[in-house]
Design a protein around this motif. Structure first.
Motif, PDB file in Angstrom:
ATOM      1  N   VAL A   1       0.854  -1.190   0.000  1.00  0.00           N
ATOM      2  CA  VAL A   1       0.000   0.000   0.000  1.00  0.00           C
ATOM      3  C   VAL A   1       0.888   1.237   0.000  1.00  0.00           C
ATOM      4  O   VAL A   1       1.884   1.311   0.744  1.00  0.00           O
ATOM      5  CB  VAL A   1      -0.941   0.018   1.226  1.00  0.00           C
ATOM      6  CG1 VAL A   1      -1.837   1.246   1.195  1.00  0.00           C
ATOM      7  CG2 VAL A   1      -1.769  -1.253   1.294  1.00  0.00           C
TER       8      VAL A   1
ATOM      9  N   LYS B   1       1.011   5.747  -0.200  1.00  0.00           N
ATOM     10  CA  LYS B   1       0.327   7.019  -0.060  1.00  0.00           C
ATOM     11  C   LYS B   1       0.572   7.872  -1.305  1.00  0.00           C
ATOM     12  O   LYS B   1       1.565   7.688  -2.015  1.00  0.00           O
ATOM     13  CB  LYS B   1       0.859   7.778   1.162  1.00  0.00           C
ATOM     14  CG  LYS B   1       0.444   7.221   2.511  1.00  0.00           C
ATOM     15  CD  LYS B   1       1.009   8.116   3.600  1.00  0.00           C
ATOM     16  CE  LYS B   1       0.632   7.626   4.984  1.00  0.00           C
ATOM     17  NZ  LYS B   1       1.181   8.505   6.052  1.00  0.00           N
TER      18      LYS B   1
ATOM     19  N   LEU C   1      -7.102   6.893  -6.520  1.00  0.00           N
ATOM     20  CA  LEU C   1      -7.003   5.928  -5.425  1.00  0.00           C
ATOM     21  C   LEU C   1      -7.579   4.588  -5.862  1.00  0.00           C
ATOM     22  O   LEU C   1      -8.533   4.535  -6.627  1.00  0.00           O
ATOM     23  CB  LEU C   1      -7.740   6.446  -4.196  1.00  0.00           C
ATOM     24  CG  LEU C   1      -7.292   7.815  -3.662  1.00  0.00           C
ATOM     25  CD1 LEU C   1      -8.117   8.190  -2.442  1.00  0.00           C
ATOM     26  CD2 LEU C   1      -5.809   7.799  -3.331  1.00  0.00           C
TER      27      LEU C   1
ATOM     28  N   SER D   1      -1.833  -1.100  -4.010  1.00  0.00           N
ATOM     29  CA  SER D   1      -2.914  -0.140  -3.744  1.00  0.00           C
ATOM     30  C   SER D   1      -2.345   1.231  -3.413  1.00  0.00           C
ATOM     31  O   SER D   1      -1.262   1.356  -2.833  1.00  0.00           O
ATOM     32  CB  SER D   1      -3.786  -0.628  -2.576  1.00  0.00           C
ATOM     33  OG  SER D   1      -4.407  -1.843  -2.903  1.00  0.00           O
TER      34      SER D   1
ATOM     35  N   GLU E   1      -3.726   4.514  -1.330  1.00  0.00           N
ATOM     36  CA  GLU E   1      -4.803   4.919  -0.429  1.00  0.00           C
ATOM     37  C   GLU E   1      -4.377   6.145   0.372  1.00  0.00           C
ATOM     38  O   GLU E   1      -3.190   6.317   0.679  1.00  0.00           O
ATOM     39  CB  GLU E   1      -5.162   3.781   0.546  1.00  0.00           C
ATOM     40  CG  GLU E   1      -5.624   2.499  -0.132  1.00  0.00           C
ATOM     41  CD  GLU E   1      -5.865   1.380   0.866  1.00  0.00           C
ATOM     42  OE1 GLU E   1      -5.757   1.654   2.092  1.00  0.00           O
ATOM     43  OE2 GLU E   1      -6.131   0.255   0.440  1.00  0.00           O
TER      44      GLU E   1
ATOM     45  N   TYR F   1      -4.567   6.986   3.733  1.00  0.00           N
ATOM     46  CA  TYR F   1      -4.892   6.405   5.038  1.00  0.00           C
ATOM     47  C   TYR F   1      -4.086   7.107   6.121  1.00  0.00           C
ATOM     48  O   TYR F   1      -2.985   7.607   5.887  1.00  0.00           O
ATOM     49  CB  TYR F   1      -4.594   4.900   5.056  1.00  0.00           C
ATOM     50  CG  TYR F   1      -3.146   4.544   4.816  1.00  0.00           C
ATOM     51  CD1 TYR F   1      -2.648   4.435   3.516  1.00  0.00           C
ATOM     52  CD2 TYR F   1      -2.281   4.313   5.887  1.00  0.00           C
ATOM     53  CE1 TYR F   1      -1.324   4.106   3.294  1.00  0.00           C
ATOM     54  CE2 TYR F   1      -0.957   3.992   5.664  1.00  0.00           C
ATOM     55  CZ  TYR F   1      -0.476   3.888   4.365  1.00  0.00           C
ATOM     56  OH  TYR F   1       0.839   3.566   4.142  1.00  0.00           O
TER      57      TYR F   1
END
Length: 494
Positions: free
Chosen positions: A133, A135, A196, A211, A213, A215
């Motif tokens: 994941v 950013k 996203l 991914s 994201e 978060y």
């Protein structure tokens, strides 16, 4: 390290004095992988004449057949391993071939065919990212490695590597990428406001996903621990609340917890029974306490069969508070007995062996407890008492010389109290039963290899215990010896 070997095991057993069929033919390992080395293991026994043995791997086109073994056998037995190079499938990916076994002598004429699958091993391409994941604004770093048919990293150029966004749009590509020492290192900086979702990297027909994201990790998290289940006879329950920062350091703070037993909807006048607990986390960031079960009266039937817990942890110095909930089932089954390593058949005269396992409702083994084994055969009933070991198991060995027809085994721990009141939940102990039928074979012979238990190490010798009864008629006239053949092969995936 040598090339991988595919093992094709062929086992034939011929009885002296017969002129046609062998007792058995076994062919295992139904797949051969090109371009690796294959092995055929041939075992013949009890030969009383000179025979010519031929083993051929035959394919759709006759001229390409491979002779694996062709020899004249004058000895009474033959045990030989033949190594050969697995041919490439004529269809490109895979091909069905036949293993043809022929044995010819003056009195013995035998021929058998078994199908095998020739499969070509294909090179593989693997893609790996440094994280799962990302950013927005971070850089996606990834590696690509291609392995050839011998599992060696390939130095061939990758014609095209692409990255797609969540909508399937190609946002980056690399052409004719040359690996360095078999590995391709690439990276893709993400924009400050990317789409996203799930992105994909594709190379040589292989796709890998990551991914993107937005978060925000919480500053710390709280966990609430309860036992898997609590029985109606338990006197205490261990409740544990822990706080830990995202970087691993324990959280110091004050804990407040509530444990409740809710009434059933049919009995709303009972009201919920709750207890409140408070305390401070220790140096490990945890607060633990033993909760008395007596106030909850778990055997009363008017309440739900589960406990509900709610806990708060307030961080010291900041007052930040996080909440966590959890439930714990209440069960009336206190313990259960199950049979292990116990066959469903028996052979009269051969000892019958097995184990009984005693486990608590939560799954833990109960050691140093007495178990009873009831044996019913016809009109005869017997029982024995055993003590469980550290693993909660009790091994038994039973004399079967007097057994006939169906036999019943019942493992028993404790008796259920049937005199409970109507509004009470009675504790119970589960027995296990095993129904055994006599083993039948046309020859009246019997052979059993006792289970060694668990996974066997590859670098140690193992002692096998074999129980057997061989009928005289099955040995043939003039037989002076009996030969046992053990075929050992690894399990799939090992």
């Amino acid at each position: 390290m040598g090339a991988p070997v595919t093992c094709l095991l062929l086992l034939l057993h011929l009885t002296a004095g017969t002129s046609a069929e062998p007792h058995y033919v076994v062919v295992s390992a139904a797949e051969l992988y090109h371009p690796h080395t294959g092995t055929v293991s041939v075992h013949l026994g009890d030969l009383n004449e000179t025979v010519r043995v031929s083993v051929r791997l035959e394919r759709g086109d006759g001229p390409s057949a491979i002779t694996l073994l062709e020899r004249e056998v004058r000895e009474p037995r033959l045990h030989e391993n033949v190594r050969f190079q697995v041919p490439a499938p004529s269809g490109g990916q895979q091909e069905v071939a036949e293993l043809h076994v022929s044995i010819r002598g003056d009195a013995l004429q035998f021929s058998e065919r078994k199908k095998v699958l020739l499969r070509a091993l294909q090179p593989g391409t693997f893609v790996q990212t440094d994280k799962a994941v990302y950013k927005p604004g971070q850089t996606v770093k990834f590696r690509i490695v291609s392995l050839d048919k011998d599992f060696v990293p390939s130095t061939r150029k990758l014609p095209l590597v692409t990255v797609q966004d969540p909508s399937g749009n190609r946002i980056a590509q690399w052409r004719d990428v040359t690996p360095q020492q078999g590995i391709v290192d690439l990276s893709l900086p993400l924009s400050a406001e990317p789409a996203l979702g799930t992105y994909g990297i594709e190379a040589q027909g292989t796709r890998h996903s990551f991914s993107v994201e937005e978060y925000v990790l919480p500053k710390f998290k709280v966990t609430l621990e309860l036992p898997p289940v609590v029985t109606v006879l338990d006197e205490t329950l261990l409740l544990r609340v822990c706080g830990r920062y995202t970087y691993g350091k324990p959280v110091l703070g004050r804990v407040q917890a509530i444990l409740c037993l809710e009434e059933q909807q049919a009995y709303p006048w009972y009201g919920a029974r709750c207890t409140e607990l408070t305390g401070q986390t220790d140096s490990n960031g945890c607060f633990s306490t033993e909760v008395e079960m007596a106030p909850f009266n778990l055997t009363h039937s008017g309440y739900e069969m589960s406990l509900q817990a709610l806990a708060f942890l307030m961080e010291e110095g900041t007052g930040v508070k996080l909440t966590v909930t959890k439930s714990c089932d209440i069960v009336s089954e206190i313990a259960m007995v199950t049979f292990e390593d116990a066959d469903k058949t028996y052979k009269a005269g051969i000892p019958y062996t097995g184990k009984m396992l005693l486990k608590a409702a939560g799954g833990s083994a109960l050691k140093n407890e007495k178990l009873q084994l009831f044996v019913s055969s016809g009109d005869e009933n017997k029982n024995q008492t055993f003590l469980t070991d550290e693993s909660g198991r009790a091994s038994f060995e039973l004399d079967t010389s007097g057994w006939t027809g169906w036999v019943t085994l019942r493992g028993h721990f404790k008796q259920v109290n049937d005199s409970a009141e109507h509004d009470r939940v009675s504790p119970s102990y589960w027995d296990d039963e095993r129904y055994l039928k006599p083993f039948y074979s046309k020859s009246q012979s019997f052979l059993k290899i006792r289970w060694l238990g668990g996974r066997l190490p590859c670098d140690q010798a193992q002692q096998l215990q074999v129980d057997y009864v061989i009928a005289r008629e099955a040995l043939g006239n003039g037989s002076r010896s009996l030969e046992f053949i053990f075929l050992v092969s690894p399990s799939l995936g090992d």
